[in-house]
Design a protein around this motif. Structure first.
Motif, PDB file in Angstrom:
ATOM      1  N   ILE A 146       0.857  -1.199   0.000  1.00  0.00           N
ATOM      2  CA  ILE A 146       0.000   0.000   0.000  1.00  0.00           C
ATOM      3  C   ILE A 146       0.891   1.246   0.000  1.00  0.00           C
ATOM      4  O   ILE A 146       0.564   2.249  -0.634  1.00  0.00           O
ATOM      5  CB  ILE A 146      -1.038   0.022   1.147  1.00  0.00           C
ATOM      6  CG1 ILE A 146      -2.114   1.078   0.870  1.00  0.00           C
ATOM      7  CG2 ILE A 146      -0.422   0.333   2.509  1.00  0.00           C
ATOM      8  CD1 ILE A 146      -3.010   0.828  -0.294  1.00  0.00           C
ATOM      9  N   GLU A 190      -0.023   5.538   6.629  1.00  0.00           N
ATOM     10  CA  GLU A 190      -1.091   4.872   5.885  1.00  0.00           C
ATOM     11  C   GLU A 190      -1.548   3.583   6.564  1.00  0.00           C
ATOM     12  O   GLU A 190      -0.719   2.742   6.941  1.00  0.00           O
ATOM     13  CB  GLU A 190      -0.597   4.533   4.470  1.00  0.00           C
ATOM     14  CG  GLU A 190      -1.690   4.040   3.536  1.00  0.00           C
ATOM     15  CD  GLU A 190      -2.741   5.104   3.230  1.00  0.00           C
ATOM     16  OE1 GLU A 190      -2.361   6.266   2.986  1.00  0.00           O
ATOM     17  OE2 GLU A 190      -3.944   4.778   3.244  1.00  0.00           O
ATOM     18  N   ASP A 215      -3.127   9.904   6.028  1.00  0.00           N
ATOM     19  CA  ASP A 215      -3.978   9.900   4.844  1.00  0.00           C
ATOM     20  C   ASP A 215      -5.398   9.433   5.158  1.00  0.00           C
ATOM     21  O   ASP A 215      -6.368   9.979   4.650  1.00  0.00           O
ATOM     22  CB  ASP A 215      -3.320   8.978   3.811  1.00  0.00           C
ATOM     23  CG  ASP A 215      -4.075   8.933   2.507  1.00  0.00           C
ATOM     24  OD1 ASP A 215      -4.598   9.974   2.098  1.00  0.00           O
ATOM     25  OD2 ASP A 215      -4.117   7.854   1.906  1.00  0.00           O
ATOM     26  N   ASP A 216      -5.523   8.399   5.996  1.00  0.00           N
ATOM     27  CA  ASP A 216      -6.852   7.838   6.254  1.00  0.00           C
ATOM     28  C   ASP A 216      -7.716   8.804   7.056  1.00  0.00           C
ATOM     29  O   ASP A 216      -8.931   8.858   6.883  1.00  0.00           O
ATOM     30  CB  ASP A 216      -6.718   6.492   6.977  1.00  0.00           C
ATOM     31  CG  ASP A 216      -5.981   5.504   6.093  1.00  0.00           C
ATOM     32  OD1 ASP A 216      -6.568   5.057   5.108  1.00  0.00           O
ATOM     33  OD2 ASP A 216      -4.797   5.243   6.369  1.00  0.00           O
ATOM     34  N   ASN A 250     -13.315   0.464   0.951  1.00  0.00           N
ATOM     35  CA  ASN A 250     -12.545  -0.270  -0.057  1.00  0.00           C
ATOM     36  C   ASN A 250     -12.166  -1.628   0.508  1.00  0.00           C
ATOM     37  O   ASN A 250     -12.103  -1.784   1.726  1.00  0.00           O
ATOM     38  CB  ASN A 250     -11.259   0.510  -0.378  1.00  0.00           C
ATOM     39  CG  ASN A 250     -11.554   1.905  -0.875  1.00  0.00           C
ATOM     40  OD1 ASN A 250     -12.397   2.100  -1.714  1.00  0.00           O
ATOM     41  ND2 ASN A 250     -10.842   2.880  -0.332  1.00  0.00           N
ATOM     42  N   ASN A 279     -12.044   8.984  -3.171  1.00  0.00           N
ATOM     43  CA  ASN A 279     -10.854   8.319  -2.651  1.00  0.00           C
ATOM     44  C   ASN A 279      -9.834   9.399  -2.334  1.00  0.00           C
ATOM     45  O   ASN A 279      -9.709  10.385  -3.085  1.00  0.00           O
ATOM     46  CB  ASN A 279     -10.307   7.347  -3.713  1.00  0.00           C
ATOM     47  CG  ASN A 279      -9.252   6.421  -3.125  1.00  0.00           C
ATOM     48  OD1 ASN A 279      -8.179   6.876  -2.741  1.00  0.00           O
ATOM     49  ND2 ASN A 279      -9.558   5.143  -3.051  1.00  0.00           N
ATOM     50  N   ASN A 280      -9.103   9.179  -1.244  1.00  0.00           N
ATOM     51  CA  ASN A 280      -8.122  10.205  -0.870  1.00  0.00           C
ATOM     52  C   ASN A 280      -7.064  10.440  -1.958  1.00  0.00           C
ATOM     53  O   ASN A 280      -6.312  11.410  -1.890  1.00  0.00           O
ATOM     54  CB  ASN A 280      -7.504   9.914   0.495  1.00  0.00           C
ATOM     55  CG  ASN A 280      -7.147   8.456   0.667  1.00  0.00           C
ATOM     56  OD1 ASN A 280      -6.739   7.798  -0.286  1.00  0.00           O
ATOM     57  ND2 ASN A 280      -7.281   7.952   1.877  1.00  0.00           N
TER      58      ASN A 280
HETATM   59  O1  LIG Z   1      -6.150   3.277  -0.197  1.00  0.00           O
HETATM   60  C1  LIG Z   1      -7.249   3.668  -0.598  1.00  0.00           C
HETATM   61  O2  LIG Z   1      -7.762   3.322  -1.668  1.00  0.00           O
HETATM   62  C2  LIG Z   1      -8.024   4.669   0.194  1.00  0.00           C
HETATM   63  C3  LIG Z   1      -7.812   4.591   1.645  1.00  0.00           C
HETATM   64  O3  LIG Z   1      -6.569   5.067   2.052  1.00  0.00           O
HETATM   65  C4  LIG Z   1      -8.153   3.261   2.248  1.00  0.00           C
HETATM   66  O4  LIG Z   1      -7.484   2.884   3.212  1.00  0.00           O
HETATM   67  O5  LIG Z   1      -9.091   2.633   1.784  1.00  0.00           O
END
Ligand SMILES: O=C(O)C[C@H](O)C(=O)O
Ligand SMILES: NC(=O)c1ccc[n+]([C@@H]2O[C@H](COP(=O)([O-])OP(=O)(O)OC[C@H]3O[C@@H](n4cnc5c(N)ncnc54)[C@H](O)[C@@H]3O)[C@@H](O)[C@H]2O)c1
Ligand SMILES: [Mg+2]
Length: 567
Positions: free
Chosen positions: A174, A249, A272-273, A423, A467-468
């Motif tokens: 990721i 993340e 980010d989340d 997701n 989506n971020n």
């Molecule tokens: O990674 C992604 O697609 C968006 C977000 O950071 C997530 O954790 O789902």
């Protein structure tokens, strides 16, 4: 071996030779090395005689890509290309972004993470171990990057990957995927980034029992060891790379906000989340506000899944509603969090500290229907009572927005704003096709994972991706160009407004967020807005003036072969 960008000469200079060149994705250009380069770099005889252009290479790679039988195979193919020839990888990705983003990123990256120890070919990134904090510095130095060479580090501990939970060391994918999006969307120079796996163990028994599992084979470290390790990472990364943005993340709910809160006031850092998701969600709501004609301060919001992302979303909506004329208390009262035991209420046991501010007084909901098996007021009852105008899903529970829930909501509002953000695809709280059918085409929808357009009664509905990825690339670029020392709330709000302003939600079936073919232009607009906000908030160390748009554009890295010189 050293490789450096010589800005004065406008060329890459390297002391690498022969196979040492071919094995470095940042240097390697395979069959595109010119005859001169082959002479100078000791490549004569190591590549077949023909000299191809990047165009020709990209065409061949695309044919190889399309010959792959499954999405996972396509992901593995692209990862291998990424590990072999970085320019070619980004050229191919840029040429086919709509098609390939779902392969290198959500949703297929989730599958690649689950299969990490099986599909493993080459290491990708830096692996740090909680069992050897003394090696953090050595490992970060092994990347052979100097203090001014790193703009961005994406780190994960792999505990809450998308909505699929703890996948241990496989989580590195990721971090790599997010970096690919930073480059494809905003042109962050990939040579100035690092992906970091903070391996603290895994609590997934299936991985612990698997002889091929590639991570630390023990349960997740306790809090004390965890915190010391994370601190060793932050302190060392900061010392070695003083200007790098530290991106977090997919941390679990017990750590994500705690870690962010510990560092955000004193470090150039971003979760980010929590923050990226909050901003993209705010953008979708602002766009929905425009399409629905109902002012932001009059909306009522229900969020299913009051975890890391859900409360990040709530906080940014609250602040935006407050900026729209409400007091913080009034804004907070318009947001209802629903978690695994139903509506958050103050008398519930086990509320997380970050959930408390959205918990309702027990007296307020005394007459509401409870579901004893659930242990609280279920979503359907919350929707019936609250009559929300905005319904957001960050629960990781596929199908949780049932027909009953959506129809009840739609009975009380003209243009329901419905955002199933979980997701990967199968965990979306509802599909756009169902939501459109249940609301007679009235819903304003955006989803976390990509969905194809939907035909409904003669209208084609385009589905924007909430989506971020619409936020973090531009946020990073803007912050880097501004030389920011912090990521402020003002920068996040500016990013959200820039995304919303870049959307045209009017007209039948229009998406409420920019589509993937607009991702680059959106990211540049976000970057400019973020740089301005950094200056306004007093955290920019570089000049941000009328020329900022040009400077942002000039900072964009493009996948082309730059002059290369053997030294
Ligand atoms: O990674 C992604 O697609 C968006 C977000 O950071 C997530 O954790 O789902
Ligand atoms: N679209 C985006 O940009 C984006 C960004 C971040 C996260 N997400 C998605 O949001 C989801 C959650 O991610 P997170 O990082 O917040 O995880 P998290 O574990 O921190 O939060 C999930 C929350 O959902 C709750 N929950 C679990 N089962 C539930 C149920 N049946 N009903 C109601 N609530 C329930 C959990 O208790 C937890 O509080 C994931 O699917 C992730 O992919 C999307
Ligand atoms: Mg995430």
């Amino acid at each position: 071996m050293t490789t450096q960008w010589n800005a004065a000469e406008g060329r890459i200079e390297t002391t690498a030779r022969g196979r040492g060149v071919l094995s470095r994705p940042r240097l390697n250009r395979g069959t595109a090395f010119t005859r001169e380069e082959r002479e100078e770099l000791g490549l004569v005889g190591l590549v077949p005689p023909a000299v191809l252009t990047l165009d020709q290479q990209a065409r061949r790679a695309y044919q190889q890509y399309t010959a792959q039988p499954t999405d996972l195979a396509r992901n593995v193919y692209l990862t291998a290309l990424h590990d072999r020839n970085e320019v070619l990888f980004f050229r191919l990705l840029g040429d086919h972004l709509d098609e390939m983003l779902p392969i290198v990123y959500t949703p297929t990256v989730g599958r690649a993470i689950e299969r990490y120890s099986y599909e493993y070919r080459r290491p990708g990134g830096v692996y740090l171990s909680v069992d050897a904090p003394e090696d953090v510095e050595r490992a970060l130095r092994a990347a052979e990057l100097g203090p001014d060479d790193v703009d961005l580090i994406v780190a994960t501990d792999g505990e809450a990957i998308l909505g699929i939970g703890d996948w241990g060391v496989g989580g590195i994918d990721i971090a790599v995927g997010k970096l690919a999006v930073y480059t494809a969307a905003a042109g962050i120079d990939p040579g100035r980034t690092l992906a970091v796996m903070l391996d603290v163990g895994t609590n997934r028994q299936e991985l612990l029992d698997d002889p091929l599992y590639l991570g630390n084979r023990h349960p997740r470290a306790d809090r004390e060891a965890y915190d010391a390790f994370v601190d060793a990472y932050v302190t060392t990364a900061r010392r070695l790379f003083p200007r790098a943005l530290l991106h977090w993340e997919d941390f679990g709910p017990a750590n994500a906000r705690r870690v962010l809160d510990r560092y955000r006031e004193r470090e150039f850092t971003f979760n980010d989340d929590i923050q990226g998701t909050g901003a993209v969600n705010l953008a979708a709501v602002l766009s929905g506000v425009r399409a629905s004609g109902v002012p932001l301060r009059e909306h009522r919001v229900v969020i299913l899944g009051a975890g890391t992302a859900g409360v990040g979303v709530a906080d940014q909506l609250r602040d935006a509603m407050a900026a729209d004329g409400l007091s913080t208390e009034e804004a907070t009262a318009r947001i209802y969090g629903v978690d695994r035991h139903g509506l958050l209420t103050r008398d519930q046991d086990g509320l997380r500290d970050f959930q408390v501010r959205y918990a309702r007084p027990a007296a307020e909901v005394a007459g509401w229907r409870r579901d004893e098996a659930l242990g609280g007021v279920p979503l359907a009852e919350v929707v019936a009572r609250v009559r929300p105008t905005v319904l957001i899903g960050t629960s990781g529970q596929g199908g949780a927005f049932t027909e009953e829930v959506v129809r009840t909501m739609a009975a009380h509002t003209d243009r329901p704003i419905i955002l199933p953000m979980s997701n990967p695809t199968r965990l979306a709280e509802a599909t756009p096709a169902d939501v459109l059918a249940w609301t007679g085409g009235r819903a304003l929808i955006a989803t976390g994972s990509p969905f194809a357009p939907v035909e409904h009664e003669g209208v084609t509905y385009r589905i924007g991706q909430a989506n971020n990825a619409l936020v973090f690339p531009g946020l990073g670029l803007g912050a880097i160009v501004a030389g920011a020392s912090r990521i402020t709330d003002g920068m996040l709000a500016a990013a959200a407004h820039a995304v919303a302003d870049h959307t045209d939600p009017d007209g039948p079936g229009a998406a409420i967020l920019p589509l993937t073919d607009q991702l680059h232009e959106t990211s540049v607009a976000v970057a400019v807005a973020v740089a301005r906000a950094a200056a306004a908030d007093g955290v920019a160390r570089e000049t941000v003036d009328d020329g900022i748009g040009d400077r942002v554009r000039a900072a964009v890295w493009h996948p082309v072969y730059r002059p290369l010189k053997a030294v």
